[in-house]
Design an enzyme around this catalytic site. Structure first.
Site, short mmCIF file in Angstrom:
data_model
loop_
_atom_site.label_atom_id
_atom_site.label_comp_id
_atom_site.label_asym_id
_atom_site.label_seq_id
_atom_site.Cartn_x
_atom_site.Cartn_y
_atom_site.Cartn_z
N LYS A 176 37.87 9.50 48.41
CA LYS A 176 37.82 8.68 47.21
C LYS A 176 38.45 9.50 46.09
O LYS A 176 37.84 10.44 45.57
CB LYS A 176 36.39 8.29 46.86
CG LYS A 176 36.34 7.33 45.68
CD LYS A 176 34.99 6.65 45.57
CE LYS A 176 35.00 5.49 44.61
NZ LYS A 176 35.35 5.84 43.24
N GLU A 220 38.28 7.71 54.48
CA GLU A 220 39.29 8.42 53.69
C GLU A 220 38.66 9.00 52.43
O GLU A 220 37.47 8.80 52.18
CB GLU A 220 40.46 7.48 53.37
CG GLU A 220 40.05 6.21 52.65
CD GLU A 220 41.06 5.06 52.85
OE1 GLU A 220 41.55 4.88 53.97
OE2 GLU A 220 41.31 4.36 51.88
N TYR A 223 48.30 8.72 45.69
CA TYR A 223 48.06 8.42 47.11
C TYR A 223 47.76 6.93 47.26
O TYR A 223 47.03 6.35 46.46
CB TYR A 223 46.86 9.21 47.65
CG TYR A 223 47.19 10.61 48.12
CD1 TYR A 223 48.32 10.85 48.90
CD2 TYR A 223 46.35 11.67 47.80
CE1 TYR A 223 48.61 12.13 49.34
CE2 TYR A 223 46.64 12.96 48.25
CZ TYR A 223 47.78 13.18 49.01
OH TYR A 223 48.06 14.44 49.44
N ASP A 225 39.89 10.59 42.54
CA ASP A 225 39.28 10.39 41.23
C ASP A 225 40.37 10.32 40.17
O ASP A 225 40.75 11.31 39.58
CB ASP A 225 38.31 11.55 40.96
CG ASP A 225 37.26 11.16 39.95
OD1 ASP A 225 37.21 9.97 39.58
OD2 ASP A 225 36.49 12.04 39.54
N LYS A 272 29.12 8.79 47.92
CA LYS A 272 29.32 9.80 46.89
C LYS A 272 29.00 11.23 47.31
O LYS A 272 28.30 11.46 48.29
CB LYS A 272 28.42 9.46 45.70
CG LYS A 272 28.91 8.29 44.92
CD LYS A 272 29.42 8.76 43.60
CE LYS A 272 29.81 7.60 42.71
NZ LYS A 272 30.30 8.04 41.43
N CYS A 326 30.25 47.70 22.36
CA CYS A 326 30.52 49.07 21.92
C CYS A 326 30.64 49.18 20.42
O CYS A 326 30.77 50.28 19.89
CB CYS A 326 31.78 49.60 22.59
SG CYS A 326 33.28 48.82 21.98
N CYS A 354 35.20 51.19 25.89
CA CYS A 354 34.16 50.17 25.76
C CYS A 354 33.48 50.00 27.12
O CYS A 354 34.14 49.71 28.11
CB CYS A 354 34.77 48.85 25.30
SG CYS A 354 33.65 47.44 25.46
N CYS A 365 32.63 44.40 18.58
CA CYS A 365 32.34 44.18 19.99
C CYS A 365 30.84 44.31 20.24
O CYS A 365 30.23 45.31 19.84
CB CYS A 365 33.11 45.19 20.83
SG CYS A 365 32.65 45.15 22.57
N CYS A 425 38.32 43.21 21.97
CA CYS A 425 37.72 44.47 21.54
C CYS A 425 38.84 45.50 21.57
O CYS A 425 39.63 45.55 22.51
CB CYS A 425 36.61 44.86 22.50
SG CYS A 425 36.16 46.61 22.42
#
Ligand code: IVH
Length: 685
Positions: free
Chosen positions: A122, A120, A230, A124, A321, A424, A445, A421, A439
């Site tokens: 794992k 199944e 779960y 987190d 893992k 430009c 630009c 910017c 900008c």
């Protein structure tokens, strides 16, 4: 290393790991990523194996981890909540090693048949024990140190998918369900987007988000953050028929209405495990939540009992893992990027690091306030996160590792957003109440122009294959393309002369541009890159107006009639079409025949015409995008939330509040099979 060195290193490692444990479990505020913690932990384990006489009973290797916070009532776990051995080798060798160990412990010879395993995901998040007495949820507790956890019942009640009552007429006297509370990536992103837009602190990663939310003293805060759950096992059980295998236990829990992931298999031998590890790895990025590996368990409960435990870890289970989704690296520079809508985004240039399965060299810092809040500076060691197809981001600075500087080499200064910017030179403006600076030069630009063209050509927009960023850079820099309309006038010779292009690739690109003529209206609307108009909104608009001219002529009132279009989106659309330059480009694209009017999937045709669907939970075989695509190509519409206008809710596992709402409104609920049947059927009335 000699014995004295080993002893000194052991002490150092223990202290450091204890520190990390405290930060992680008690404060929910880890300062290093898991991968780094794992390395320290493994180093400690191997030193203790090498020098058994130096091992101590209070070493961090001897405990599951975590001390309860004083603020929550302690809960004694009558059946301890165990840890699980981790196989850090991410290759198939991890599965082979586990199978070999199990067979040896069971005293099986090579001639004897394969052991049956359950595999199944794992998850987190945060381990949780839910106690149901006579079918009613009476208590929820964290793992704590495995013996004593914290009572967090109030907060757990806010997790929509956890039933408050089991779905059975004959509930067991006691059933403790063990599982993981976690946050889906989309819920995490949504929450952070909202916080960022208000310049408020963001959550570090979904796991901490889940842990932090559950351990909030104020349940109202937990309720604001959408969590999921779960099951993966059981604890104390009184008065329940216990099935013979782990797989059947999970089936039985699912039958009681508890959320159980459908991403699991039962099968013989290491081949089952290797195939599962590989298949899940391939789909890891498209799962709706983070996983850091898979878990293998001996399926038969009698064999589990025979295998028993070593220290606090069962011999019958192992975690295998995947490459970490968070890693440490250093910041080499902080630069800014100019996006399609002129947004100036600070980006960290990083020392290349392998994270989430790819090598990452850049990570977003989102906006000015985030850089300041996280206090990211050049030279810093930072945690980088890459999960799913979300762009990599800098999560936090490891301040402990900030290089010490003196007066001669001072600390790098705090990041300042440029006033002009970088592309430009036009002024950069940050409007009141906005987190993002932009900008002010619009499509004049070059950076914005380039991004606009890249977006126009992208896969979900006009899908011009082969027209990537590098090529667009050249085309714009050489003045060959100023707007998307110029693409349709490109000549073979011009393209073939470009860097990294030849006759053949130029011909391919030209063919791709040709094929893009006459794309569906919704793709074209999306391709225009109107601010706040994503793919879904583009589809809604195409369906509603049916022709570009009708959309261009719409006023605010008529735009607001489109489902899910609010005043912000309406304003962006009006501003876009109010710009004479944009209208001029559209006229040229019209001449080029870039799009074809008509609703995306014309309403009134297709079997699901006029029907609105809402998807909820994870379907067993289809992804959300696939289900959506199928419904839409049959003329149906997929909406985000359940309302009285919804005709069907398609529910998978862990369906959540949409499912409850559907029941409330008396809407028909289908499972995936039901949806498939509907699609095959004739017209829906
Ligand atoms: S089984 C006796 N199964 O990983 C074995 N754990 O260190 C008990 N976890 O604390 C755990 N997904 O929080 C198991 N499918 C899964 C899991 C899982 C995530 C977590 C759990 C546990 C830790 C193991």
């Amino acid at each position: 290393m000699n014995r004295a060195d080993a002893e000194a290193r052991l002490q150092q490692l223990r202290a450091e790991i204890e520190d990390h444990n405290y930060n992680y479990y008690v404060l929910d505020n880890p300062v290093v990523p898991d991968a780094e913690y794992d390395r320290l932990f493994r180093e400690l384990q191997s030193l203790e194996q090498q020098y058994p006489e130096l091992a101590t009973p209070d070493s961090p290797t001897r405990r599951v981890g975590g001390r309860p916070l004083a603020a929550f009532a302690p809960v004694h776990h009558r059946v301890p909540m165990l840890s699980i051995r981790t196989e850090t080798d991410t290759t198939p060798a991890g599965a082979l090693a586990f199978d070999a160990r199990v067979r040896k412990e069971l005293g099986l010879s090579e001639a004897e048949p394969a052991v049956e395993y359950a595999a199944e995901l794992k998850f987190d998040g945060l381990a949780m024990s839910l106690r149901y007495e006579h079918g009613v949820l009476v208590q929820a507790a964290t793992r704590g140190d495995g013996e004593t956890g914290e009572e967090v019942t109030q907060n757990v009640r806010t997790v929509q998918t956890i039933p408050l009552r089991l779905n059975t007429a004959a509930p067991p006297a006691v059933l403790e369900v063990r599982g993981e509370v976690f946050m889906r990536r989309a819920d995490f992103e949504r929450y952070n987007e909202k916080q960022r837009a208000q310049s408020k602190p963001t959550l570090v990663n979904p796991r901490n988000a889940a842990a932090g939310s559950i351990r909030q003293l104020d349940p109202a805060i937990a309720a604001q953050r959408s969590l999921s759950f779960y099951c993966y096992g059981i604890g104390e059980v009184v008065g329940w028929y216990l099935p013979a295998s782990h797989g059947e236990v999970l089936d039985a829990l699912a039958a009681l209405g508890l959320p159980v992931s459908t991403e699991r298999v039962v099968g013989p031998g290491s081949a089952t495990l290797i195939a599962f590890h590989r298949d899940v790895a391939a789909r890891r990025d498209s799962l709706p939540f983070d996983i850091d590996g898979v878990v293998y368990k001996v399926n038969r409960l009698d064999l589990q009992r025979r295998l028993g435990f070593v220290a606090r870890e069962p011999r019958w289970a192992v975690a295998h893992k995947y490459p970490a989704q968070e890693e440490l690296t250093t910041v080499e520079a902080i630069e800014v990027q100019v996006g399609r809508t002129g947004a100036i985004t600070p980006v960290a240039r990083l020392k290349p690091v392998f994270v989430g399965g790819v090598t990452v060299t850049n990570a977003t810092l989102h906006n000015e306030d985030e850089v300041r809040r996280k206090d990211v500076r050049v030279g810093d060691t930072v945690i980088v996160r890459r999960a799913g197809d979300v762009i990599p981001e800098v999560v936090a600075v490891v301040l402990e590792r900030r290089p010490l500087r003196d007066l001669v080499t001072p600390l790098y200064p705090v990041f300042e957003l440029p006033k002009n910017c970088p592309e430009c030179g036009a002024p950069v403006l940050r409007l009141d109440g906005e987190a993002v600076a932009r900008c002010t030069n619009g499509l004049s630009c070059p950076a914005q122009r380039k991004q606009a063209i890249v977006h126009f050509a992208s896969r979900r927009a006009m899908a011009i294959e082969g027209l990537g960023e590098k090529l667009v850079d050249q085309l714009v820099d050489l003045g060959l393309v100023q707007t998307p309309a110029d693409l349709y006038g490109l000549k073979l010779e011009t393209l073939a002369d470009l860097e990294r292009m030849a006759q053949k690739s130029a011909a391919n690109l030209l063919a791709a541009i040709e094929t893009s003529r006459g794309r569906a209206l919704y793709r074209f609307i999306y391709a225009l890159g109107i601010r706040n108009v994503g793919e879904q909104t583009a589809k809604d608009l195409a369906r509603h107006f049916g022709a570009l001219d009708a959309l261009m002529a719409a006023d605010e009132a008529s735009l607001l009639q489109v489902d899910e279009v609010g005043s912000i989106v309406a304003e962006s659309i009006l501003a876009f079409f109010g710009e004479p330059h944009n209208r001029a480009v559209i006229e040229r694209l019209r001449v080029a025949g870039a799009w074809q009017d008509g609703a995306a999937r014309p309403t009134g045709s297709g079997r699901l015409a006029g029907k609105t669907f809402v998807l909820s939970g994870t379907l067993p075989t289809l992804t959300r995008d696939q289900a959506k695509e199928m419904i839409e190509s049959a003329g149906g519409k997929v909406a985000c939330s359940v309302s009285k206008k919804t005709d069907f809710v398609v529910a998978g596992s862990a369906p959540g509040s949409k499912f409850t709402k559907a029941l409330e409104f008396g809407i028909v609920v289908l499972d995936e099979e039901g949806l498939q049947a509907l699609l095959k059927l004739g017209r829906v009335i």
